[in-house]
Design a protein around this motif. Structure first.
Motif, PDB file in Angstrom:
ATOM      1  N   TYR A   1     117.108 -26.825 182.757  1.00 45.98           N
ATOM      2  CA  TYR A   1     118.486 -26.474 182.384  1.00 45.98           C
ATOM      3  C   TYR A   1     118.651 -24.956 182.330  1.00 45.98           C
ATOM      4  CZ  TYR A   1     118.962 -31.441 181.233  1.00 45.98           C
ATOM      5  OH  TYR A   1     118.978 -32.809 181.288  1.00 45.98           O
ATOM      6  N   ARG A   2     117.600 -24.266 181.891  1.00 47.34           N
ATOM      7  CA  ARG A   2     117.660 -22.800 181.870  1.00 47.34           C
ATOM      8  C   ARG A   2     117.632 -22.253 183.305  1.00 47.34           C
ATOM      9  NH1 ARG A   2     113.439 -22.865 177.685  1.00 47.34           N
ATOM     10  NH2 ARG A   2     112.283 -21.360 178.916  1.00 47.34           N
ATOM     11  N   TYR A   3     116.851 -22.892 184.165  1.00 47.26           N
ATOM     12  CA  TYR A   3     116.800 -22.500 185.585  1.00 47.26           C
ATOM     13  C   TYR A   3     118.178 -22.665 186.236  1.00 47.26           C
ATOM     14  CZ  TYR A   3     115.991 -23.272 190.603  1.00 47.26           C
ATOM     15  OH  TYR A   3     116.077 -23.248 191.972  1.00 47.26           O
ATOM     16  N   LEU A   4     118.878 -23.741 185.888  1.00 47.87           N
ATOM     17  CA  LEU A   4     120.227 -23.978 186.440  1.00 47.87           C
ATOM     18  C   LEU A   4     121.194 -22.871 186.013  1.00 47.87           C
ATOM     19  CD1 LEU A   4     120.686 -27.862 186.116  1.00 47.87           C
ATOM     20  CD2 LEU A   4     120.125 -26.541 188.166  1.00 47.87           C
ATOM     21  N   LYS A   5     120.903 -22.252 184.875  1.00 51.54           N
ATOM     22  CA  LYS A   5     121.716 -21.099 184.429  1.00 51.54           C
ATOM     23  C   LYS A   5     121.159 -19.790 184.984  1.00 51.54           C
ATOM     24  CE  LYS A   5     123.157 -23.288 180.120  1.00 51.54           C
ATOM     25  NZ  LYS A   5     122.634 -23.507 178.755  1.00 51.54           N
TER      26      LYS A   5
ATOM     27  N   VAL B   1     111.460 -28.033 191.690  1.00 48.47           N
ATOM     28  CA  VAL B   1     111.669 -26.634 192.100  1.00 48.47           C
ATOM     29  C   VAL B   1     110.311 -25.987 192.413  1.00 48.47           C
ATOM     30  CG1 VAL B   1     112.509 -24.370 191.328  1.00 48.47           C
ATOM     31  CG2 VAL B   1     113.781 -26.456 190.713  1.00 48.47           C
ATOM     32  N   LEU B   2     109.350 -26.185 191.501  1.00 45.31           N
ATOM     33  CA  LEU B   2     108.022 -25.582 191.690  1.00 45.31           C
ATOM     34  C   LEU B   2     107.293 -26.209 192.877  1.00 45.31           C
ATOM     35  CD1 LEU B   2     106.820 -25.321 187.972  1.00 45.31           C
ATOM     36  CD2 LEU B   2     107.777 -23.507 189.397  1.00 45.31           C
ATOM     37  N   TRP B   3     107.510 -27.480 193.082  1.00 40.04           N
ATOM     38  CA  TRP B   3     106.881 -28.232 194.187  1.00 40.04           C
ATOM     39  C   TRP B   3     107.191 -27.548 195.522  1.00 40.04           C
ATOM     40  CZ3 TRP B   3     103.674 -32.283 193.518  1.00 40.04           C
ATOM     41  CH2 TRP B   3     103.437 -33.154 194.595  1.00 40.04           C
ATOM     42  N   ALA B   4     108.490 -27.273 195.745  1.00 43.52           N
ATOM     43  CA  ALA B   4     108.922 -26.646 197.004  1.00 43.52           C
ATOM     44  C   ALA B   4     108.331 -25.237 197.125  1.00 43.52           C
ATOM     45  CB  ALA B   4     110.444 -26.591 197.050  1.00 43.52           C
ATOM     46  N   LEU B   5     108.307 -24.528 195.995  1.00 46.64           N
ATOM     47  CA  LEU B   5     107.772 -23.167 195.988  1.00 46.64           C
ATOM     48  C   LEU B   5     106.274 -23.158 196.334  1.00 46.64           C
ATOM     49  CD1 LEU B   5     109.048 -20.410 195.200  1.00 46.64           C
ATOM     50  CD2 LEU B   5     108.145 -20.769 192.893  1.00 46.64           C
TER      51      LEU B   5
END
Ligand code: NAP
Ligand code: MG
Length: 394
Positions: free
Chosen positions: A309-313, A16-20
Motif C-alpha cells: 500500500y505504501r508502494y502504491l503511494k 513487484v519484487l519478483w519482476a525486479l
C-alpha cells in the motif's frame, strides 16, 4: 538452461519484487526458461482457481517450481479485488496435489547472529503437514459418564477402548494420522537431507504415547531401513531418533546444521522458535518436497501487504527480497542438478553469495538494519539493495 521450470507469479509487494529480481538478477545473466503461471488473485478468480491446479500439475510434470507469495482470499480481499468467490489457499491446493512436506531453513549472515549463541549452522525444520491435532474432533463433557474410542470396520464390527470414566465435567479430544502420510513424510525428509547433505533428527513422545507416537517412530525407522539407509551411508548422513524433550534440550545446546523432522504440532511451534531466534521472516527459505521427488521453492513470508500500500503511494519501500531471491536460486540449483548443468548450478551459487556478501558488507534493508552488528549507516530500499546485489554479481 536446458529445461524450463515452473514459475508461479503472485501478489502485491512480492509480485513487484519478483519482476525486479527477474529483470535485474536473472535475465541479464542466464537464458531463463520458465513455464509461467499467473496466480495473482484476480487471475485465480477469473479462472475459478483452475490456474492453481494447472500450476501444481506443471510442477509434477517439470519437476521444479518457484512460487511468489499469493493472497489467500477472505471477506476483505473479496471486496478489495471484486472477487466472484472465496478460494482455498493456493498453497493448500498445491500441497494437496503434490502431497508434500514443507522444509524451512534460515538464511544466515555473519552480521546477524542468532539469539542462541551456540548455533553455528542453520537448523532446518521439516514439518509433517497432515493430521494430528489439526484434524481433530473435540467435545466438552458436561458431566459424569463414560468416554470411549470406537472404531467400526467396513463389516460393521466395533472395537472399543475406554478413554476415561469421567467423574465430572471435562473435555475430550480424538485425532488420527495415516500410515501412508507418515511414510511419505519420512521419505520427503530423507530426500531433502540427501539433497542438502545434512543429518536427520526425528523426535516424538513415544514413551508416553506408545501406540500413536510409537507408530510414527516405527514407520520413520522402517522407511529409513528399507529405502534410505544405504543412500544415507553413501552420502555420510546419519539418522538420529530421540524423545521430543531431549531433542529440544539438544537443539538449544547444539551447533545446528541438521534437519529436525517434526510432527505437525511440534513443527508449527518449533519453526516459529527457529525463525525468530534466527533473525527475520524475510531470512527464511521454504521448500515443499513431494514424495514423488518434485520440488516447489517459495518465500516463507506473505505478500507484505502493508508495504504494498505504501508502494502504491509511490514510496520506495525497504522490503527484503532475500527469501524471494533464494526461492529462485533454490529452484535454479535444483533444475541444474536434475539436468546435470554445472553452469546453471554455479550461477545459482554466485547469486546467493552476492546477496549474502552484499548484506555482510553493510548494505541491507530495514528489517536487518535493526538487527545487524555493526549497524549500517542507513537502510537501503528494495531497489537500492537489488542494484547492490547486481553490481556485486557483475
Ligand atoms: P507478511 O506478508 O508475511 O508480512 C507481515 C509483516 O512481516 C510485514 O508487514 C513486515 O513487517 C514483515 N515482513 C514480511 N516479509 C517481509 C520482507 N520480505 N521484508 C521486510 N519485512 C517483511 O504477512 P501479511 O502482510 O500479514 O499477509 C499478506 C498476505 O500474504 C495475506 O493476504 C496472506 O494471505 C498472504 N500470505 C501468503 C503466504 C504465501 O503465499 N506463502 C504466506 C503467508 C501469508 P513490517 O510491516 O513491520 O515491516
Ligand atoms: Mg504457526
Amino acid at each position: 538452461m536446458k529445461n524450463a521450470l515452473v514459475e508461479i507469479d503472485g501478489d502485491e509487494m512480492t509480485r513487484v519484487l519478483w519482476a525486479l529480481i527477474k529483470d535485474k538478477l536473472l535475465k541479464p545473466f542466464i537464458d531463463l526458461k520458465t513455464e509461467y503461471y499467473d496466480l495473482s488473485i484476480k487471475h485465480r478468480d477469473e479462472t475459478d482457481d483452475a490456474i492453481t491446479v494447472e500450476a501444481a500439475h506443471a510442477i509434477q510434470r517439470l519437476g521444479v517450481g518457484v512460487k511468489c507469495a499469493t493472497i489467500t482470499s477472505n471477506a476483505a480481499r473479496k471486496v478489495e479485488y471484486g472477487l466472484k468467490h472465496l478460494h482455498m489457499s493456493p498453497n493448500g491446493t498445491i500441497r494437496a496435489i503434490l502431497d508434500g512436506t514443507v522444509f524451512r531453513k534460515p538464511i544466515s549472515v555473519s552480521s546477524v547472529r542468532p539469539s542462541v549463541s551456540t548455533w553455528k549452522k542453520p537448523i532446518i525444520i521439516g514439518r509433517h503437514a497432515y493430521g494430528d491435532v489439526y484434524k481433530n474432533a473435540e467435545m466438552v463433557i458436561p458431566g459424569k459418564g463414560t468416554v470411549e474410542l470406537v472404531y467400526t470396520d467396513e463389516s460393521g464390527t466395533e472395537t472399543r477402548k475406554l478413554i476415561m470414566e469421567m467423574p465430572g465435567p471435562g473435555i475430550v479430544q480424538g485425532m488420527h494420522n495415516l500410515d501412508e502420510s507418515i511414510r511419505n513424510f519420512a521419505r520427503s525428509c530423507f530426500m531433502y537431507a540427501l539433497a542438502e547433505k545434512v543429518n536427520v533428527w526425528f523426535a516424538t513422545k513415544d514413551t508416553i504415547s506408545k501406540t500413536y507416537d510409537g507408530r510414527f517412530k516405527e514407520l520413520f525407522n522402517e522407511v529409513y531401513e528399507r529405502e534410505f539407509k544405504d543412500k544415507c551411508a553413501g552420502a555420510g548422513i546419519s539418522y538420529f531418533y530421540t524423545l521430543i524433550d531431549d531433542a529440544v534440550a539438544r537443539v538449544v545446546k547444539g551447533e545446528g546444521g541438521f534437519l529436525w523432522a517434526c510432527k505437525n504440532y511440534d513443527g508449527d511451534v518449533m519453526s516459529d522458535m527457529i525463525a525468530s531466534a534466527s533473525g527475520s521472516l524475510a531470512m527464511m527459505t521454504s521448500v515443499l518436497v513431494s514424495p514423488s521427488g518434485v520440488f516447489e521453492y517459495e518465500a516463507a513470508h506473505g505478500t507484505v501487504q502493508q508495504h504494498y500500500y505504501r508502494y502504491l503511494k509511490e514510496e520506495k519501500t525497504s522490503t527484503n527480497p532475500m527469501a524471494l531471491i533464494f526461492a529462485w536460486t533454490g529452484a535454479l540449483a535444483k533444475r541444474a542438478e536434475l539436468d546435470d548443468d554445472p553452469a546453471l548450478k554455479s550461477f545459482a551459487c554466485k547469486l546467493e553469495q552476492a546477496s549474502l556478501q552484499t548484506i555482510e558488507s553493510g548494505e541491507m534493508t530495514g528489517d536487518l538494519a535493526q538487527l545487524a552488528q555493526p549497524a549500517p549507516a542507513r537502510a537501503l530500499n528494495s531497489w537500492e539493495f537489488i542494484d547492490a546485489v547486481e553490481a556485486r554479481l557483475h
